[in-house]
Design a protein around this motif. Structure first.
Motif, mmCIF file in Angstrom:
data_model
loop_
_atom_site.group_PDB
_atom_site.id
_atom_site.type_symbol
_atom_site.label_atom_id
_atom_site.label_comp_id
_atom_site.label_asym_id
_atom_site.label_seq_id
_atom_site.Cartn_x
_atom_site.Cartn_y
_atom_site.Cartn_z
ATOM 1 N N GLY A 18 0.823 -1.208 0.000
ATOM 2 C CA GLY A 18 0.000 0.000 0.000
ATOM 3 C C GLY A 18 0.853 1.252 0.000
ATOM 4 O O GLY A 18 0.563 2.226 -0.703
ATOM 5 N N ILE A 19 1.918 1.224 0.783
ATOM 6 C CA ILE A 19 2.828 2.371 0.862
ATOM 7 C C ILE A 19 3.489 2.606 -0.490
ATOM 8 O O ILE A 19 3.532 3.730 -0.989
ATOM 9 C CB ILE A 19 3.883 2.137 1.965
ATOM 10 C CG1 ILE A 19 3.214 2.191 3.338
ATOM 11 C CG2 ILE A 19 5.019 3.139 1.864
ATOM 12 C CD1 ILE A 19 4.068 1.672 4.470
ATOM 13 N N ILE A 20 3.988 1.531 -1.076
ATOM 14 C CA ILE A 20 4.661 1.654 -2.376
ATOM 15 C C ILE A 20 3.700 2.199 -3.429
ATOM 16 O O ILE A 20 4.048 3.104 -4.195
ATOM 17 C CB ILE A 20 5.263 0.294 -2.803
ATOM 18 C CG1 ILE A 20 6.442 -0.049 -1.887
ATOM 19 C CG2 ILE A 20 5.689 0.316 -4.266
ATOM 20 C CD1 ILE A 20 6.960 -1.458 -2.035
ATOM 21 N N SER A 21 2.474 1.673 -3.457
ATOM 22 C CA SER A 21 1.482 2.142 -4.431
ATOM 23 C C SER A 21 1.153 3.613 -4.232
ATOM 24 O O SER A 21 1.133 4.391 -5.192
ATOM 25 C CB SER A 21 0.199 1.319 -4.323
ATOM 26 O OG SER A 21 0.444 -0.001 -4.691
ATOM 27 N N THR A 22 0.898 3.991 -2.982
ATOM 28 C CA THR A 22 0.525 5.378 -2.687
ATOM 29 C C THR A 22 1.636 6.342 -3.066
ATOM 30 O O THR A 22 1.392 7.364 -3.720
ATOM 31 C CB THR A 22 0.188 5.531 -1.185
ATOM 32 O OG1 THR A 22 -0.889 4.659 -0.870
ATOM 33 C CG2 THR A 22 -0.174 6.958 -0.847
#
Length: 156
Positions: A18-22
Protein backbone atom coordinates in the motif's frame (compact mmCIF):
# COMPACT_ATOMS: atom_id res chain seq x y z
CA UNK A 1 12.52 2.14 22.76
CA UNK A 2 13.97 -0.62 20.57
CA UNK A 3 10.74 -2.65 20.75
CA UNK A 4 8.73 0.43 19.80
CA UNK A 5 11.01 1.02 16.84
CA UNK A 6 10.66 -2.61 15.74
CA UNK A 7 6.87 -2.34 16.04
CA UNK A 8 6.96 0.71 13.74
CA UNK A 9 9.13 -1.18 11.24
CA UNK A 10 6.74 -4.16 11.41
CA UNK A 11 3.80 -1.85 10.76
CA UNK A 12 5.68 -0.42 7.81
CA UNK A 13 6.59 -3.85 6.40
CA UNK A 14 3.02 -5.13 6.77
CA UNK A 15 1.70 -2.19 4.76
CA UNK A 16 4.54 -2.21 2.23
CA UNK A 17 2.46 -2.73 -0.92
CA UNK A 18 0.00 0.00 0.00
CA UNK A 19 2.83 2.37 0.86
CA UNK A 20 4.66 1.65 -2.38
CA UNK A 21 1.48 2.14 -4.43
CA UNK A 22 0.52 5.38 -2.69
CA UNK A 23 3.98 6.91 -2.97
CA UNK A 24 4.41 5.75 -6.58
CA UNK A 25 1.10 7.24 -7.67
CA UNK A 26 1.77 10.50 -5.84
CA UNK A 27 5.30 10.90 -7.11
CA UNK A 28 4.39 10.12 -10.71
CA UNK A 29 2.16 13.19 -10.70
CA UNK A 30 5.36 15.23 -10.35
CA UNK A 31 6.71 13.86 -13.62
CA UNK A 32 3.65 13.40 -15.76
CA UNK A 33 4.19 13.49 -19.51
CA UNK A 34 3.14 17.15 -19.39
CA UNK A 35 6.21 18.00 -17.33
CA UNK A 36 8.50 16.22 -19.77
CA UNK A 37 6.82 18.01 -22.66
CA UNK A 38 7.23 21.32 -20.82
CA UNK A 39 10.95 20.62 -20.41
CA UNK A 40 11.28 19.93 -24.12
CA UNK A 41 9.34 23.10 -24.94
CA UNK A 42 11.61 25.17 -22.71
CA UNK A 43 14.73 23.67 -24.28
CA UNK A 44 13.41 24.55 -27.72
CA UNK A 45 12.47 28.07 -26.58
CA UNK A 46 16.01 28.56 -25.24
CA UNK A 47 17.48 27.43 -28.57
CA UNK A 48 15.14 29.80 -30.44
CA UNK A 49 16.08 32.67 -28.14
CA UNK A 50 19.79 31.98 -28.65
CA UNK A 51 19.25 32.02 -32.40
CA UNK A 52 17.32 35.29 -32.07
CA UNK A 53 20.19 36.85 -30.11
CA UNK A 54 22.72 35.65 -32.66
CA UNK A 55 20.62 37.11 -35.51
CA UNK A 56 20.40 40.38 -33.57
CA UNK A 57 24.20 40.53 -33.28
CA UNK A 58 24.52 39.91 -37.01
CA UNK A 59 22.03 42.71 -37.74
CA UNK A 60 24.04 45.08 -35.55
CA UNK A 61 27.28 44.14 -37.33
CA UNK A 62 25.61 44.79 -40.67
CA UNK A 63 24.32 48.15 -39.45
CA UNK A 64 20.67 47.12 -39.71
CA UNK A 65 19.99 47.88 -36.01
CA UNK A 66 21.02 51.03 -34.12
CA UNK A 67 22.78 50.88 -30.73
CA UNK A 68 19.76 51.77 -28.58
CA UNK A 69 17.45 49.28 -30.29
CA UNK A 70 20.15 46.64 -30.01
CA UNK A 71 20.58 47.23 -26.26
CA UNK A 72 16.82 47.13 -25.70
CA UNK A 73 16.42 43.89 -27.64
CA UNK A 74 19.41 42.26 -25.90
CA UNK A 75 17.92 43.22 -22.51
CA UNK A 76 14.60 41.68 -23.60
CA UNK A 77 16.35 38.47 -24.70
CA UNK A 78 18.26 38.32 -21.42
CA UNK A 79 15.08 38.75 -19.39
CA UNK A 80 13.24 36.04 -21.33
CA UNK A 81 16.25 33.71 -21.07
CA UNK A 82 16.41 34.15 -17.28
CA UNK A 83 12.72 33.27 -16.97
CA UNK A 84 13.11 30.19 -19.17
CA UNK A 85 16.18 29.01 -17.26
CA UNK A 86 14.40 29.48 -13.91
CA UNK A 87 11.45 27.40 -15.10
CA UNK A 88 13.81 24.77 -16.51
CA UNK A 89 15.57 24.56 -13.16
CA UNK A 90 12.21 24.04 -11.37
CA UNK A 91 11.28 21.19 -13.69
CA UNK A 92 14.71 19.58 -13.37
CA UNK A 93 14.44 19.79 -9.60
CA UNK A 94 11.06 18.01 -9.73
CA UNK A 95 12.58 15.33 -11.95
CA UNK A 96 15.46 14.88 -9.48
CA UNK A 97 13.07 14.55 -6.53
CA UNK A 98 11.11 11.95 -8.48
CA UNK A 99 14.30 9.97 -9.13
CA UNK A 100 15.15 10.09 -5.41
CA UNK A 101 11.69 8.82 -4.47
CA UNK A 102 11.95 6.00 -7.02
CA UNK A 103 15.34 5.00 -5.57
CA UNK A 104 13.87 5.04 -2.05
CA UNK A 105 10.91 2.93 -3.15
CA UNK A 106 13.11 0.39 -4.90
CA UNK A 107 15.36 0.08 -1.84
CA UNK A 108 12.37 -0.23 0.47
CA UNK A 109 10.66 -2.87 -1.72
CA UNK A 110 13.87 -4.87 -2.04
CA UNK A 111 14.43 -4.97 1.73
CA UNK A 112 10.80 -5.77 2.53
CA UNK A 113 10.73 -8.56 -0.05
CA UNK A 114 14.00 -10.10 1.22
CA UNK A 115 12.95 -9.71 4.87
CA UNK A 116 16.12 -7.75 5.60
CA UNK A 117 14.09 -4.83 6.91
CA UNK A 118 13.13 -6.89 9.97
CA UNK A 119 16.62 -8.34 10.60
CA UNK A 120 18.67 -5.19 10.12
CA UNK A 121 20.97 -5.52 13.14
CA UNK A 122 23.28 -2.60 12.46
CA UNK A 123 20.54 -0.25 11.27
CA UNK A 124 22.14 0.37 7.87
CA UNK A 125 18.92 -0.28 5.95
CA UNK A 126 16.89 2.07 8.07
CA UNK A 127 19.56 4.79 7.85
CA UNK A 128 19.09 4.56 4.11
CA UNK A 129 15.31 4.90 4.39
CA UNK A 130 14.72 7.04 7.50
CA UNK A 131 15.07 10.81 7.62
CA UNK A 132 14.49 11.21 11.38
CA UNK A 133 12.78 9.69 14.38
CA UNK A 134 10.76 11.99 16.62
CA UNK A 135 10.39 10.87 20.23
CA UNK A 136 7.14 12.00 21.89
CA UNK A 137 5.67 11.39 25.34
CA UNK A 138 3.33 8.66 24.08
CA UNK A 139 5.44 7.08 21.32
CA UNK A 140 7.68 7.72 18.35
CA UNK A 141 7.19 8.97 14.83
CA UNK A 142 9.48 7.53 12.16
CA UNK A 143 9.79 10.02 9.28
CA UNK A 144 11.02 8.50 6.03
CA UNK A 145 13.01 10.23 3.32
CA UNK A 146 10.13 9.80 0.89
CA UNK A 147 7.99 12.14 3.02
CA UNK A 148 5.86 9.45 4.68
CA UNK A 149 5.82 8.84 8.43
CA UNK A 150 4.71 6.08 10.80
CA UNK A 151 3.50 6.81 14.35
CA UNK A 152 3.92 4.07 16.93
CA UNK A 153 2.88 4.07 20.58
CA UNK A 154 5.49 2.81 23.03
CA UNK A 155 5.69 -0.96 23.33
CA UNK A 156 6.49 -2.31 26.78
Amino acid sequence: MHRTYLAAVTQLAENAQGIISTISEGSEVAMQPGNKAAMEEIEQAIINLQEEALALHRQKQQGLVDGDTFKQKVADCTSRMEKLEARQKELQSAEMRYAEVRLWLNTFAEHVQSGDIMTDRDGSIMRTLVDRIIVNDDGIEVCFKCGMSVKQEYVK
